[in-house]
Design an enzyme around this catalytic site. Structure first.
Site, PDB file in Angstrom:
ATOM      1  N   THR A   7      16.641  -6.710  -9.517  1.00  0.00           N
ATOM      2  CA  THR A   7      17.678  -6.833  -8.482  1.00  0.00           C
ATOM      3  C   THR A   7      19.071  -7.032  -9.076  1.00  0.00           C
ATOM      4  O   THR A   7      20.048  -6.512  -8.552  1.00  0.00           O
ATOM      5  CB  THR A   7      17.352  -8.034  -7.555  1.00  0.00           C
ATOM      6  OG1 THR A   7      16.113  -7.761  -6.925  1.00  0.00           O
ATOM      7  CG2 THR A   7      18.403  -8.248  -6.503  1.00  0.00           C
ATOM      8  N   SER A  52      10.783  -4.603 -11.289  1.00  0.00           N
ATOM      9  CA  SER A  52       9.781  -5.189 -12.189  1.00  0.00           C
ATOM     10  C   SER A  52       8.357  -5.087 -11.646  1.00  0.00           C
ATOM     11  O   SER A  52       7.400  -5.352 -12.379  1.00  0.00           O
ATOM     12  CB  SER A  52      10.124  -6.633 -12.544  1.00  0.00           C
ATOM     13  OG  SER A  52       9.841  -7.501 -11.479  1.00  0.00           O
ATOM     14  N   CYS A 275      -4.265 -23.974  -6.759  1.00  0.00           N
ATOM     15  CA  CYS A 275      -3.197 -24.908  -6.390  1.00  0.00           C
ATOM     16  C   CYS A 275      -1.949 -24.659  -7.234  1.00  0.00           C
ATOM     17  O   CYS A 275      -2.040 -24.243  -8.390  1.00  0.00           O
ATOM     18  CB  CYS A 275      -3.640 -26.350  -6.615  1.00  0.00           C
ATOM     19  SG  CYS A 275      -5.043 -26.796  -5.596  1.00  0.00           S
TER      20      CYS A 275
HETATM   21  N1  ASP Z   1      11.753  -6.281  -6.790  1.00  0.00           N
HETATM   22  C1  ASP Z   1      12.711  -6.888  -7.678  1.00  0.00           C
HETATM   23  C2  ASP Z   1      12.178  -6.822  -9.082  1.00  0.00           C
HETATM   24  O1  ASP Z   1      11.328  -7.579  -9.427  1.00  0.00           O
HETATM   25  C3  ASP Z   1      12.973  -8.289  -7.279  1.00  0.00           C
HETATM   26  C4  ASP Z   1      14.006  -8.999  -8.136  1.00  0.00           C
HETATM   27  O2  ASP Z   1      14.468  -8.576  -9.159  1.00  0.00           O
HETATM   28  O3  ASP Z   1      14.385 -10.121  -7.734  1.00  0.00           O
HETATM   29  O4  ASP Z   1      12.591  -5.989  -9.847  1.00  0.00           O
END
Ligand code: ASP
Length: 339
Positions: A7, A52, A275
């Site tokens: 992101t 990712s 947990c």
């Molecule tokens: N879907 C994104 C990723 O893991 C989420 C992020 O980067 O916060 O690449």
């Protein structure tokens, strides 16, 4: 800096409105403050930046190769990565990078760097500061793989993504944070990994991962046939079984029989708790004791992310299930508390 995607470097596609990864220059253009840091920073990016969720062991290998190749050239490494599988990459790298004596700091963000309220700028800058930090002897302060997110620096192989929308997205429930990020960066020296006395070994990278593994999350009502089917999957060599509470599971005869038969076929089955914190106590309850009796080994206080990557790593090192089991129950690089 090694930019893999996530992101932090994404932008909204105007037609689909979905976030898509962009290249590194977009990210750098959005952090002019980097120039205020008095560091020499070079960067490298994945040929195709990824969300990712698309990460595989081949990508872990790509990151480790870059670190190995440039290990002597830099004081530290910052990896920009999506948050979804960040804890898996952090765990995998911790097992791959033997004798690591430099910081490998992984960060990302919940909001893209180009957005006004982004958390990316602060995370990136703090990650660089941690990667450059030295102790009083001029040695790197952090000598391990860590995740920097919002106000914590956490051991990579103890971390879990616990929130899909909070800026404080990561937790390390079974281990104290390595540093508190506030007005300053306050290191917890007792929590940081220290090299064994007199050990001056060189970095060694163990690249292999065996993907013939799966995670089985127990739930009341798990069907006998489906369980048998999973345990007999062709090629299966290892299973992380997420159990109830302190490591408990059903005591039905069919369940224990399937487990025992799989163990006898050489499948390594590791017990971790569902947990968020605490650990497997194999002898606390009769239900846990029976799993142990069936040959299921204890993952003690491993996170599921650390357990699966450790298992994949160890299975690639050895064909002998007994050896894999022995090493699985050993603390390799701070991922589990010594018993
Ligand atoms: N879907 C994104 C990723 O893991 C989420 C992020 O980067 O916060 O690449």
């Amino acid at each position: 800096m090694i930019y893999t995607g996530g992101t932090i470097g994404m932008k909204e596609n105007p037609s689909t409105h979905a976030l898509e990864p962009l290249d590194f220059s977009h990210l750098l253009d959005n952090v002019p403050k980097l120039k205020m840091l008095d560091y020499k920073i070079d960067s490298l990016q994945f040929s195709e930046p990824l969300d990712s969720s698309a990460m595989t062991p081949c990508h872990w290998k790509e990151i480790a190769e870059a670190i190995e190749k440039h290990y002597e050239d830099y004081d530290g490494f910052v990896i920009l990565h999506g948050t979804d599988t960040m804890a898996y990459t952090a765990s995998a790298l911790s097992f791959m990078l033997k004798n690591l004596r430099k910081p490998v700091i992984i960060t990302g963000s919940q909001l893209p760097i180009g957005e006004v309220r982004t958390d990316g700028e602060e995370n990136l800058i703090t990650a660089l500061q941690v990667a450059a930090e030295c102790d009083s002897e001029g040695k790197p302060m952090v000598k391990e793989v860590a995740i920097l997110f919002e106000n914590s620096l956490l051991r990579g192989n103890r971390s879990t993504k616990h929130s899909a929308d909070k800026f404080n997205a990561f937790q390390s429930n079974n281990y104290p944070r390595l540093a508190k990020i506030g007005l300053g960066i306050t290191y917890n020296h007792d929590a940081l990994l220290h090299e064994k006395c007199g050990c001056d070994a060189k970095l060694e990278v163990e690249y292999g991962f065996d993907s013939n593994v799966m995670v089985i999350d127990l739930f009341p009502g798990l069907h006998e046939n489906l369980f048998r089917y999973m345990l007999n999957a062709p090629g299966i060599r290892g299973i992380v079984m997420k159990t109830f509470g302190a490591g408990n599971g059903p005591s039905a005869d069919w369940f224990l029989k399937e487990l025992k038969e799989a163990v006898d076929r050489g499948v390594v089955i590791v017990n971790v708790t569902q947990c968020g914190n605490g650990c497997v106590l194999p002898y606390r309850y009769e239900t846990g004791r029976k799993l142990r009796e069936a040959g299921v080994i204890s993952g003690h206080d491993l996170t599921a992310e650390a357990a699966i990557t450790k298992l994949m790593h160890l299975l690639a090192q050895s064909d002998d299930p007994a050896e894999v089991k022995r090493r699985m129950e050993e603390n390799i690089c701070g991922e589990m508390t010594d018993l």
